[in-house]
Structure formats: C-alpha cells, structure tokens
Design a protein around this motif. Structure first.
Motif, mmCIF file in Angstrom:
data_model
loop_
_atom_site.group_PDB
_atom_site.id
_atom_site.type_symbol
_atom_site.label_atom_id
_atom_site.label_comp_id
_atom_site.label_asym_id
_atom_site.label_seq_id
_atom_site.Cartn_x
_atom_site.Cartn_y
_atom_site.Cartn_z
ATOM 1 N N SER A 162 0.766 -1.169 0.079
ATOM 2 C CA SER A 162 -0.101 -0.015 0.022
ATOM 3 C C SER A 162 0.791 1.238 -0.020
ATOM 4 N N TYR A 163 2.044 1.077 0.439
ATOM 5 C CA TYR A 163 2.869 2.485 0.481
ATOM 6 C C TYR A 163 4.159 2.293 -0.038
ATOM 7 N N GLY A 164 4.561 1.053 -0.512
ATOM 8 C CA GLY A 164 5.848 1.114 -1.244
ATOM 9 C C GLY A 164 7.014 0.997 -0.282
ATOM 10 N N ILE A 165 6.684 0.667 0.862
ATOM 11 C CA ILE A 165 7.874 0.687 1.982
ATOM 12 C C ILE A 165 8.331 -0.743 2.207
ATOM 13 N N THR A 166 9.777 -0.539 2.089
ATOM 14 C CA THR A 166 10.283 -1.819 2.503
ATOM 15 C C THR A 166 11.537 -1.376 3.576
ATOM 16 N N PHE A 167 12.082 -2.144 4.258
ATOM 17 C CA PHE A 167 13.044 -1.599 5.257
ATOM 18 C C PHE A 167 13.979 -2.801 5.770
ATOM 19 N N ASN A 168 15.042 -2.585 6.385
ATOM 20 C CA ASN A 168 16.098 -3.459 6.698
ATOM 21 C C ASN A 168 15.976 -3.664 8.320
ATOM 22 N N GLN A 169 15.291 -2.707 8.917
ATOM 23 C CA GLN A 169 15.694 -2.809 10.453
ATOM 24 C C GLN A 169 14.121 -2.334 11.170
ATOM 25 N N ILE A 170 13.924 -3.122 12.204
ATOM 26 C CA ILE A 170 12.685 -2.784 12.992
ATOM 27 C C ILE A 170 12.883 -2.657 14.610
ATOM 28 N N THR A 171 12.758 -1.401 14.956
ATOM 29 C CA THR A 171 13.227 -1.242 16.412
ATOM 30 C C THR A 171 11.758 -0.882 17.294
ATOM 31 N N PRO A 172 11.495 -1.835 18.204
ATOM 32 C CA PRO A 172 10.276 -1.425 19.007
ATOM 33 C C PRO A 172 10.486 -0.156 19.701
ATOM 34 N N VAL A 173 9.599 0.425 19.899
ATOM 35 C CA VAL A 173 9.521 1.699 20.769
ATOM 36 C C VAL A 173 8.733 1.756 21.840
ATOM 37 N N LYS B 5 10.027 1.822 15.422
ATOM 38 C CA LYS B 5 10.952 2.616 14.340
ATOM 39 C C LYS B 5 11.379 1.640 13.160
ATOM 40 N N VAL B 6 11.158 1.904 12.009
ATOM 41 C CA VAL B 6 11.504 1.241 10.819
ATOM 42 C C VAL B 6 12.680 2.201 10.055
ATOM 43 N N SER B 7 13.777 1.517 9.508
ATOM 44 C CA SER B 7 14.586 2.181 8.717
ATOM 45 C C SER B 7 14.240 1.721 7.451
ATOM 46 N N THR B 8 14.008 2.695 6.472
ATOM 47 C CA THR B 8 13.788 2.396 5.048
ATOM 48 C C THR B 8 14.769 3.240 4.192
ATOM 49 N N GLU B 9 14.494 3.039 3.035
ATOM 50 C CA GLU B 9 15.232 3.901 1.924
ATOM 51 C C GLU B 9 14.748 5.183 1.776
ATOM 52 N N LYS B 10 13.430 5.456 2.457
ATOM 53 C CA LYS B 10 12.753 6.749 2.611
ATOM 54 C C LYS B 10 13.119 7.396 3.863
ATOM 55 N N GLY B 11 13.661 6.898 4.761
ATOM 56 C CA GLY B 11 14.018 7.678 5.934
ATOM 57 C C GLY B 11 13.247 6.672 7.110
ATOM 58 N N GLU B 12 13.465 7.241 8.117
ATOM 59 C CA GLU B 12 13.139 6.440 9.585
ATOM 60 C C GLU B 12 11.662 6.931 9.601
ATOM 61 N N LEU B 13 10.844 5.910 9.821
ATOM 62 C CA LEU B 13 9.510 5.964 9.879
ATOM 63 C C LEU B 13 8.934 5.427 11.262
ATOM 64 N N LEU B 14 7.949 5.989 11.837
ATOM 65 C CA LEU B 14 7.321 5.039 12.969
ATOM 66 C C LEU B 14 5.880 4.668 12.578
ATOM 67 N N VAL B 15 5.706 3.385 12.689
ATOM 68 C CA VAL B 15 4.550 2.300 12.558
ATOM 69 C C VAL B 15 3.936 2.188 13.851
ATOM 70 N N LYS B 16 2.738 2.723 13.877
ATOM 71 C CA LYS B 16 1.867 2.570 14.988
ATOM 72 C C LYS B 16 0.681 1.525 14.934
ATOM 73 N N GLN B 17 0.488 0.480 15.619
ATOM 74 C CA GLN B 17 -0.811 -0.307 15.563
ATOM 75 C C GLN B 17 -1.318 -0.222 16.813
ATOM 76 N N TYR B 18 -2.843 0.384 16.485
ATOM 77 C CA TYR B 18 -3.688 0.700 17.487
ATOM 78 C C TYR B 18 -4.326 -0.602 18.244
ATOM 79 N N SER B 19 -4.463 -0.443 19.542
ATOM 80 C CA SER B 19 -5.118 -1.469 20.385
ATOM 81 C C SER B 19 -6.494 -1.315 20.146
ATOM 82 N N THR B 20 -7.066 -2.689 19.418
ATOM 83 C CA THR B 20 -8.758 -2.530 19.208
ATOM 84 C C THR B 20 -9.390 -3.038 20.517
ATOM 85 N N LYS B 21 -8.446 -3.344 21.497
ATOM 86 C CA LYS B 21 -8.780 -3.622 23.016
ATOM 87 C C LYS B 21 -9.121 -2.359 23.765
ATOM 88 N N ARG B 22 -8.194 -1.526 23.439
ATOM 89 C CA ARG B 22 -8.242 -0.213 24.028
ATOM 90 C C ARG B 22 -9.273 0.716 23.207
#
Length: 321
Positions: free
Chosen positions: A12-23, A33-50
């Motif tokens: 969906s975003y064309g994002i591939t990455f080589n490192q994933i670091t939990p925040v 935090k994910v390191s990509t060829e487009k820079g460092e991004l933050l991916v946030k998964q929302y809790s559907t319990k909360r």
C-alpha cells in the motif's frame, strides 16, 4: 510487527525496510521505528482492545487535523496517507498508521531550560493559531471525559464521596474532602470566560520532544478535539514549571514571552488556565489507586492536582510575585 502489516506496508505504501526497532510507550498500542530507503518512519498499531471502531474514527479525524497543522509549520510529524485515510484497517482486529520518525529528547521540570520553555510557549501559540484556522464542528460538544462543566465536576465529586470507603487511604480521603470548598465557591459561569476551539488535549512531557534549545516535535495528536484551548497552557505550566512544591515563576514568564510572540496572553490568563486544568483533570487523578504505591507518571499528575488544590486561592499572587 505482524507479518500482515509488513506485507501491507510494501503493497500500500511501497515501503520496505531492513531494520525494525520496538518503541516503548503508548498504552496497549504497539509502536516500531523502521529504517527505510525513504528515511526513518514510525509504525503505530492501535489496540482494538483499548479503542472501539468509533473511537478510532474520532482519532482518524484528529489525525486529519494534524496533517493540516504540519502544513501550517507546526513542528509535528508528517503523516502518511493511503488514499485519503491515515489509519489503515486490514481486518476487524488490525489498524495501523505510518508517520515520519522525529528525534528529540523529553524534558521535565528539573531539566528544561529557560530557552526551551520560551520555545514551548511559542510552539503552543503557533499550534493554537493553526487550530483556530480550522473549520469548527457544527455541533460544538465538549469532551465528556474529565470535568469540562460544573455539572460533570459535581457529578464526579458526589459519586466519589458516595463510593469512598471509611477504610480508603487516608491521603485520598483528605484530598477528596479538600475539593468541596473550591467547588462550592466556583460560579456557574466559571467556564464561560475560557476560549474554546481545537486543542491538543495531551500537551505534556511525553508528547513534546526538544533539541538543544527548542522544540523539535509535538507528537500524539490522537486526543485533539474541540475543547478549552487554555487547557494546553495550564497542562504545560504544570508539567514543566512546577518543581516539586515550588512554581518556577521564571519558567512561567519564559513560556508567556514565547506565547505572546504570536497571541495575547497574561499571567492572569495563565493563573486561570491552571484553575481550568484543575477542573478538567481532578476526575482523572484524584483516584484511590494513585495514593500509596503507583507508577511515577500518574503520581506526578496526582501531586500536581493536590498542589493546585492547596494553592487555589493564591495562584495569582504566586505568579505575580
């Protein structure tokens, strides 16, 4: 990070990455935090319990406002969109979003400098001015969480008094009883003097990042909504200028100086903003579970409310001393 999110990021975003670091941080939400060829991004998964689907719909609206603020030079992260949406739903249990990762350091009352405090005030004003340019909701409902009206304040207080056990923590009972004299002297039109509009509504140290002498980013706009905008001011002063049991007036004045570069504000306004914050947050932090052993963050909020209770009638003289 779930495999289906990794796959959707690429599709969906064309994002591939080589490192994933939990925040760390974010109650029940999962951030990386994910390191990509487009820079460092933050991916946030929302809790559907909360969060229910209705609450996530409200968060989507809040994030759409953040997009507008970022374009108006408010220092907040750029949000990635898929189509015209920020939050991606993969199924009933999986919702996530992507934004640019912003670096910076969090500060507290003991570490923040006068220069940073001035930047905090300036950024708060710029944020409020950008919010003021947005179309206000057709139905201007104030939040139902917290004490945003006299009715809600009294309803919460009476409920707590009814439920308060004779065996409750003695400091909790003392703090609860100390609220009544203030509530009784508040006029029914107390809230009428406060300007309304969109506010951040969580303008506290965990959501504000600094570099050496200025703010690098304001984050977590999930709770921004139509409210009393001075709540952001009162919350910032409590979070950064209250050093233990002493209000650092020099830091308050630095915030005032920064804010006044963009919008009118006085020390009297700040005193009123502190009282407004008391009204809104008392239902949140004067809770039995925050007396005795509890985590550091809610203890700090609780102590701030107790300080405001004890100094309610002298806030103006403290700030103007």
């Amino acid at each position: 990070m779930e495999d289906k999110i990794i796959a959707d990021l690429k599709e969906s975003y064309g994002i591939t990455f080589n490192q994933i670091t939990p925040v760390t941080g974010g109650l029940l939400n999962h951030e990386c935090k994910v390191s990509t060829e487009k820079g460092e991004l933050l991916v946030k998964q929302y809790s559907t319990k909360r969060f229910s689907s209705r609450q996530l719909k409200e968060i989507e609206s809040a994030l759409q406002r953040q997009i507008i603020l970022e374009k108006s030079s408010v220092p907040c992260p750029f949000l990635w969109q898929c189509g015209d949406r920020v939050i991606r739903w993969l199924d009933d249990k999986t919702a996530y979003m992507v934004m640019d990762f912003r670096s910076g350091k969090t500060e507290n009352p003991d570490t923040i400098t006068i220069t940073q405090m001035r930047s905090l005030g300036s950024t708060c004003a710029v944020m409020h001015k950008a919010f003021s340019q947005l179309l206000e909701p057709s139905v201007k409902n104030l939040p139902v969480f917290g004490g945003y009206t006299m009715d809600l304040l009294w309803e919460n207080f009476n409920s707590r008094m009814t439920k308060c056990s004779p065996y409750a923590h003695v400091e909790y009972r003392k703090a609860l009883l100390a609220l009544e004299p203030i509530l009784k002297q508040l006029s029914t039109d107390f809230f009428d003097k406060f300007p309304k509009g969109f506010a951040h509504e969580d303008f506290q140290p965990g959501n504000i990042l600094f570099d050496v002498d200025r703010i690098s980013a304001v984050v977590d706009f999930d709770r921004n909504c139509y409210s009393y905008i001075w709540h952001d001011i009162g919350r910032a002063i409590l979070s950064f200028a209250l050093e233990g049991n002493i209000m650092n007036v020099e830091k308050v004045c630095a915030f005032l100086e920064g804010y006044s570069q963009h919008s009118a504000l006085t020390l009297t306004n700040i005193a009123d903003a502190l009282r407004l914050s008391w009204c809104i947050e008392i239902p949140w932090w004067i809770q039995p579970e925050f007396f005795g052993e509890c985590d550091k963050i809610p203890k700090r909020f609780k102590d701030e409310m107790i300080w405001l209770t004890e100094h309610w009638f002298e806030i103006d003289s403290i700030l103007c001393s």
